[in-house]
Design a protein around this motif. Structure first.
Motif, PDB file in Angstrom:
ATOM      1  N   TRP A 331       0.832  -1.214   0.000  1.00 50.30           N
ATOM      2  CA  TRP A 331       0.000   0.000   0.000  1.00 50.30           C
ATOM      3  C   TRP A 331       0.863   1.258   0.000  1.00 50.30           C
ATOM      4  N   ARG A 332       1.938   1.239   0.794  1.00 57.61           N
ATOM      5  CA  ARG A 332       2.810   2.440   0.821  1.00 57.61           C
ATOM      6  C   ARG A 332       3.430   2.671  -0.550  1.00 57.61           C
ATOM      7  N   ASN A 333       3.835   1.595  -1.196  1.00 56.30           N
ATOM      8  CA  ASN A 333       4.411   1.722  -2.537  1.00 56.30           C
ATOM      9  C   ASN A 333       3.395   2.314  -3.492  1.00 56.30           C
ATOM     10  N   LYS A 334       2.156   1.799  -3.408  1.00 52.55           N
ATOM     11  CA  LYS A 334       1.129   2.280  -4.339  1.00 52.55           C
ATOM     12  C   LYS A 334       0.769   3.724  -4.056  1.00 52.55           C
ATOM     13  N   VAL A 335       0.593   4.042  -2.795  1.00 47.29           N
ATOM     14  CA  VAL A 335       0.239   5.422  -2.428  1.00 47.29           C
ATOM     15  C   VAL A 335       1.318   6.372  -2.968  1.00 47.29           C
ATOM     16  N   ALA A 336       2.571   5.933  -2.901  1.00 43.67           N
ATOM     17  CA  ALA A 336       3.666   6.788  -3.392  1.00 43.67           C
ATOM     18  C   ALA A 336       3.577   6.979  -4.906  1.00 43.67           C
ATOM     19  N   PHE A 385      -7.549   6.133   0.321  1.00 36.31           N
ATOM     20  CA  PHE A 385      -6.552   5.584   1.257  1.00 36.31           C
ATOM     21  C   PHE A 385      -6.151   6.634   2.297  1.00 36.31           C
ATOM     22  N   ASN A 386      -5.953   7.858   1.855  1.00 43.07           N
ATOM     23  CA  ASN A 386      -5.551   8.899   2.816  1.00 43.07           C
ATOM     24  C   ASN A 386      -6.675   9.236   3.785  1.00 43.07           C
ATOM     25  N   PHE A 387      -7.911   9.219   3.281  1.00 46.53           N
ATOM     26  CA  PHE A 387      -9.042   9.509   4.166  1.00 46.53           C
ATOM     27  C   PHE A 387      -9.138   8.420   5.243  1.00 46.53           C
ATOM     28  N   ALA A 388      -9.087   7.166   4.805  1.00 46.83           N
ATOM     29  CA  ALA A 388      -9.209   6.042   5.755  1.00 46.83           C
ATOM     30  C   ALA A 388      -8.057   6.051   6.754  1.00 46.83           C
ATOM     31  N   ASP A 389      -6.886   6.441   6.279  1.00 44.34           N
ATOM     32  CA  ASP A 389      -5.708   6.360   7.150  1.00 44.34           C
ATOM     33  C   ASP A 389      -5.777   7.319   8.336  1.00 44.34           C
ATOM     34  N   GLN A 390      -6.673   8.287   8.285  1.00 45.67           N
ATOM     35  CA  GLN A 390      -6.836   9.172   9.446  1.00 45.67           C
ATOM     36  C   GLN A 390      -7.311   8.383  10.658  1.00 45.67           C
ATOM     37  N   VAL A 391      -8.028   7.267  10.394  1.00 47.83           N
ATOM     38  CA  VAL A 391      -8.445   6.403  11.498  1.00 47.83           C
ATOM     39  C   VAL A 391      -7.582   5.142  11.541  1.00 47.83           C
ATOM     40  N   LEU A 394      -2.127   3.761   9.597  1.00 51.46           N
ATOM     41  CA  LEU A 394      -1.089   2.846   9.099  1.00 51.46           C
ATOM     42  C   LEU A 394       0.081   3.597   8.464  1.00 51.46           C
ATOM     43  N   ASP A 395       0.010   4.902   8.527  1.00 49.59           N
ATOM     44  CA  ASP A 395       1.108   5.718   8.019  1.00 49.59           C
ATOM     45  C   ASP A 395       1.371   5.412   6.542  1.00 49.59           C
ATOM     46  N   LEU A 396       0.303   5.435   5.757  1.00 46.61           N
ATOM     47  CA  LEU A 396       0.413   4.979   4.365  1.00 46.61           C
ATOM     48  C   LEU A 396       1.149   5.955   3.461  1.00 46.61           C
ATOM     49  N   THR A 397       1.319   7.186   3.934  1.00 50.96           N
ATOM     50  CA  THR A 397       2.060   8.134   3.080  1.00 50.96           C
ATOM     51  C   THR A 397       3.554   8.095   3.381  1.00 50.96           C
ATOM     52  N   ARG A 398       3.934   7.241   4.332  1.00 52.04           N
ATOM     53  CA  ARG A 398       5.360   7.125   4.635  1.00 52.04           C
ATOM     54  C   ARG A 398       6.083   6.588   3.396  1.00 52.04           C
ATOM     55  N   ALA A 399       7.233   7.188   3.087  1.00 50.36           N
ATOM     56  CA  ALA A 399       7.973   6.735   1.897  1.00 50.36           C
ATOM     57  C   ALA A 399       8.382   5.284   2.077  1.00 50.36           C
ATOM     58  N   PRO A 400       8.247   4.480   1.013  1.00 52.85           N
ATOM     59  CA  PRO A 400       8.656   3.080   1.121  1.00 52.85           C
ATOM     60  C   PRO A 400      10.101   3.005   1.621  1.00 52.85           C
ATOM     61  N   GLU A 401      10.311   1.996   2.451  1.00 50.74           N
ATOM     62  CA  GLU A 401      11.581   1.955   3.166  1.00 50.74           C
ATOM     63  C   GLU A 401      12.808   1.668   2.317  1.00 50.74           C
ATOM     64  N   GLU A 402      13.851   2.437   2.578  1.00 53.18           N
ATOM     65  CA  GLU A 402      15.163   2.162   1.974  1.00 53.18           C
ATOM     66  C   GLU A 402      16.072   1.889   3.158  1.00 53.18           C
ATOM     67  N   ARG A 403      15.983   0.688   3.699  1.00 49.87           N
ATOM     68  CA  ARG A 403      16.784   0.443   4.899  1.00 49.87           C
ATOM     69  C   ARG A 403      18.193  -0.014   4.557  1.00 49.87           C
ATOM     70  N   GLU A 404      19.127   0.467   5.348  1.00 56.53           N
ATOM     71  CA  GLU A 404      20.531   0.062   5.182  1.00 56.53           C
ATOM     72  C   GLU A 404      20.743  -1.302   5.830  1.00 56.53           C
ATOM     73  N   LEU A 405      21.581  -2.110   5.237  1.00 54.32           N
ATOM     74  CA  LEU A 405      21.958  -3.374   5.870  1.00 54.32           C
ATOM     75  C   LEU A 405      23.006  -3.095   6.932  1.00 54.32           C
ATOM     76  N   SER A 406      22.845  -3.680   8.114  1.00 54.35           N
ATOM     77  CA  SER A 406      23.869  -3.481   9.143  1.00 54.35           C
ATOM     78  C   SER A 406      25.111  -4.289   8.768  1.00 54.35           C
ATOM     79  N   ALA A 407      26.236  -3.917   9.359  1.00 56.05           N
ATOM     80  CA  ALA A 407      27.502  -4.622   9.078  1.00 56.05           C
ATOM     81  C   ALA A 407      27.368  -6.092   9.465  1.00 56.05           C
ATOM     82  N   GLU A 408      26.609  -6.338  10.544  1.00 54.26           N
ATOM     83  CA  GLU A 408      26.445  -7.711  11.034  1.00 54.26           C
ATOM     84  C   GLU A 408      25.692  -8.566  10.008  1.00 54.26           C
TER      85      GLU A 408
END
Ligand code: AMP
Ligand code: ZN
Length: 454
Positions: A331-336, A385-391, A394-408
């Motif tokens: 959903w976050r990907n689509k909303v974006a 989606f944005n209207f529903a997300d007020q209740v 789910l933080d649907l407008t949050r940018a899809p995650e670009e997480r870094e891999l830890s060294a471990e």
């Protein structure tokens, strides 16, 4: 329209209204002797869903949630839960309370629950309780026993039992019902408002009746009426609190105010985990931290709750959390990709579902159908989606995650690559399961291993 929600007292859906435009809400809070488990969190989320829906309908909300840090006795009524845990952890009971209280707030934040206006602590509201107990004695609704405990006189309150259906004449002695306080009670269903300290040395206060500590039920009456200006529009708690906790609270509060002190009693059904009641003895107590440690978005838990009606018992599983995690990611990907949000307009279909006794499962089904419907424009999808997300929160407008891999994790991936080159399949499988439990998805092909965030 306004939110109509099932009221346990009248046994019908009732509209939440307020002459002033401000709805007062009280939600029974955690007993802070341990971490809240995901079941407790389901109940805490219920008050957030109610508050958010009320706001969407155009009213405002003032919400109070108490922190029970004294007076809640263990199941056998022998010991305060706080003192029991203090002995177990060998830490001062107030330190225990502050530790778990902080973790409770962290859990709420992780679940995107909008904070209440105030979280009053029972241990800091002792004077309020004294005042209320004295007033109950003056009104003839409470009495001091020979054991210097103060008891509520259940028979003084004619409407006792109307929330739960447990009538006084049916509450036979011997029913599991706080009988340990039997000592100086005049009637088997009376309960202690103030307990004499006896041998207890910690968590005791002076009072007009001698040193002691408060009963659990009086704290909610005292705090709800004090902090919500004498009247509660909506009172929320888990279904297990219907009796005796809320029954006793109603008797106390109504005896003070002389009127019905709470408009609506809302109860959330319990959560099971993989088909069973969560309990320490069954070893299936799940915390939000466990969900996070497995690499899932904590809001995946929120979505799991939303997919079930608050009034139905629900069964949670790792599989459903994992599926919800995928849904949120998609959903976050689509909303974006659906474009930039402009001002959100009311989606009356979604609002009607919510105002109809919080029918969040239908909102989710509706969103799933919109998502796939090629006749609906991206702008319309985005608005729904944005209207529903007020209740939904789910933080649907949050940018899809670009997480870094830890060294471990990089090192573990490297080791797995090496294990595969050496055809050490056992080690490779072992490393796969470690990487997966850290939130990675691993696939192998002829060109080697690849990974993505789950
Ligand atoms: P406690 O911290 O034990 O006082 O409970 C806090 C809240 O969680 C209360 O409103 C309980 O009714 C609720 N609760 C306890 N167990 C569950 C469960 N398995 N599912 C949903 N709510 C629960
Ligand atoms: Zn309570």
């Amino acid at each position: 329209m306004v939110l109509s929600i099932y009221d346990t007292f009248s046994r019908t859906p009732s509209e939440i209204t307020s002459h002033s435009g401000m709805v007062t809400m009280y939600c029974c809070g955690p007993t802070v002797y341990r971490d809240a488990h995901v079941g407790n969190l389901r109940t805490f989320l219920l008050s957030d869903l109610i508050a958010r829906t009320i706001k969407l309908s155009g009213l405002s909300v003032e919400m109070i949630q108490n922190i029970t840090d004294v007076g809640h006795m263990s199941d056998d009524f022998q010991e305060d839960k706080m003192l029991e845990q203090s002995k177990r952890e060998k830490i001062d009971p107030f330190e225990i309370a502050r530790k778990y209280e902080e973790r409770f707030h962290q859990d709420l934040a992780n679940l995107n629950i909008i904070p209440a206006q105030k979280y009053p602590r029972a241990s800091e509201s002792i004077q309020l309780m004294h005042k209320m107990i004295s007033a109950l004695i003056d009104k003839g609704a409470a009495y001091v026993g020979d054991d210097r405990c103060v008891y509520f006189d259940a028979q003084s309150f004619a409407g006792y039992g109307q929330i739960s259906g447990n009538r006084l004449d049916a509450l036979k002695p011997g029913h599991r019902y706080e009988y340990v306080e039997d000592g100086a009670k005049k009637f088997h269903a009376d309960w202690a408002l103030w307990k004499a300290a006896g041998n207890r040395k910690e968590m005791i206060w002076d009072s007009p009746w001698g040193p002691g500590f408060p009963g659990w039920h009086i704290e909610c009456s005292a705090m709800s009426l004090e902090f919500l200006h004498g009247h509660v529009n909506v009172h929320v708690g888990g279904i297990d609190l219907r009796f005796p906790h809320h029954e006793n609270e109603r008797a106390q509060s109504n005896s003070i105010t002389g009127v019905e002190s709470v408009d609506l009693w809302v109860h959330g059904e319990h959560l099971l985990f993989e088909g069973r009641k969560m309990s320490k003895s069954a070893g299936n107590v799940v915390l939000l931290d466990d969900v996070i440690a497995k690499g899932f978005d904590p809001l995946a838990l929120r979505l799991c709750f939303l997919e079930n009606r608050y009034r139905s018992q629900m069964d949670l599983s790792w599989q459903s959390i994992s599926a919800a995690h995928e849904t949120i990611k998609r959903w976050r990907n689509k909303v974006a990709t659906w474009g930039d949000a402009s001002a959100i307009t009311t989606d009356s279909t979604i609002l009607t579902f919510l105002e109809n006794d919080l029918d969040t499962p239908r909102v989710i089904t509706y969103l799933r159908s919109i998502e796939k419907d090629s006749n609906i424009s991206n702008a319309q999808k985005l608005n729904a989606f944005n209207f529903a997300d007020q209740v939904l929160g789910l933080d649907l407008t949050r940018a899809p995650e670009e997480r870094e891999l830890s060294a471990e994790l990089k090192e573990l991936l490297h080791q797995r690559d090496a294990a595969r080159t050496a055809k050490n399949w056992e080690r490779s499988d072992e490393l796969r399961s470690i990487l997966e439990s850290a939130g990675l998805e691993i696939s192998d092909s002829s060109s080697g291993q690849s990974w993505s965030w789950r």
